[in-house]
Motif scaffolding. Structure first.
Motif, PDB file in Angstrom:
ATOM      1  N   ALA A  20      10.439  -3.767  -3.649  1.00  0.00           N
ATOM      2  CA  ALA A  20       9.168  -3.708  -2.922  1.00  0.00           C
ATOM      3  C   ALA A  20       9.088  -2.437  -2.084  1.00  0.00           C
ATOM      4  CB  ALA A  20       8.979  -4.951  -2.055  1.00  0.00           C
ATOM      5  N   GLU A  66      -2.069  -4.964  -8.363  1.00  0.00           N
ATOM      6  CA  GLU A  66      -1.636  -6.280  -7.878  1.00  0.00           C
ATOM      7  C   GLU A  66      -0.174  -6.240  -7.435  1.00  0.00           C
ATOM      8  OE1 GLU A  66      -0.763 -10.543  -9.898  1.00  0.00           O
ATOM      9  OE2 GLU A  66      -2.782  -9.744 -10.230  1.00  0.00           O
ATOM     10  N   GLU A  67       0.676  -5.586  -8.209  1.00  0.00           N
ATOM     11  CA  GLU A  67       2.092  -5.499  -7.849  1.00  0.00           C
ATOM     12  C   GLU A  67       2.271  -4.654  -6.587  1.00  0.00           C
ATOM     13  OE1 GLU A  67       6.427  -4.652  -9.899  1.00  0.00           O
ATOM     14  OE2 GLU A  67       4.640  -3.909 -10.904  1.00  0.00           O
ATOM     15  N   GLU A  70       1.293  -6.852  -3.654  1.00  0.00           N
ATOM     16  CA  GLU A  70       2.350  -7.832  -3.393  1.00  0.00           C
ATOM     17  C   GLU A  70       3.535  -7.171  -2.692  1.00  0.00           C
ATOM     18  OE1 GLU A  70       3.281  -9.576  -7.189  1.00  0.00           O
ATOM     19  OE2 GLU A  70       1.365 -10.626  -7.298  1.00  0.00           O
ATOM     20  N   GLU A  74       4.992  -8.032   1.007  1.00  0.00           N
ATOM     21  CA  GLU A  74       6.404  -8.407   1.174  1.00  0.00           C
ATOM     22  C   GLU A  74       7.088  -7.533   2.223  1.00  0.00           C
ATOM     23  OE1 GLU A  74      10.007 -10.383   0.663  1.00  0.00           O
ATOM     24  OE2 GLU A  74       8.033 -10.936  -0.069  1.00  0.00           O
ATOM     25  N   LYS A  77       5.616  -8.285   5.807  1.00  0.00           N
ATOM     26  CA  LYS A  77       5.470  -9.675   6.243  1.00  0.00           C
ATOM     27  C   LYS A  77       6.088  -9.985   7.603  1.00  0.00           C
ATOM     28  CE  LYS A  77       9.375 -11.809   3.869  1.00  0.00           C
ATOM     29  NZ  LYS A  77       9.757 -12.672   2.797  1.00  0.00           N
TER      30      LYS A  77
END
Length: 81
Positions: A20, A66-67, A70, A74, A77
């Protein structure tokens, strides 16, 4: 330490990133004008360009929106946003 990248006798270090983090960094570096990034030494801009070149060698360059979203979620967060 490995030698041979990118200029022959320069020593290197191995650096492991969460996937990520790598996606977020790659996306940011691809969308950032490095000439506009505040630096205190030209080597900082070159180091960012070198990082981008290395990230282009791994399997994240085909990341879709989209990835990327995400990965951003991540990584951020636990930042309270």
């Amino acid at each position: 330490m490995e030698t041979g990248f990118p200029w022959g006798s320069t020593t290197t270090v191995d650096l492991r990133l969460w996937r990520a983090d790598a996606i977020v960094l790659f996306d940011w570096l691809m969308s950032t004008d490095l000439n506009a990034v505040p630096i205190t030494h030209l080597a900082q801009k070159q180091a960012l360009a070198d990082l981008l070149a290395r990230l282009e060698e791994v399997d994240i360059i085909e990341s879709i929106d989209e990835e990327i979203a995400e990965a951003q979620a991540e990584v951020a967060k636990n930042m309270g946003r």
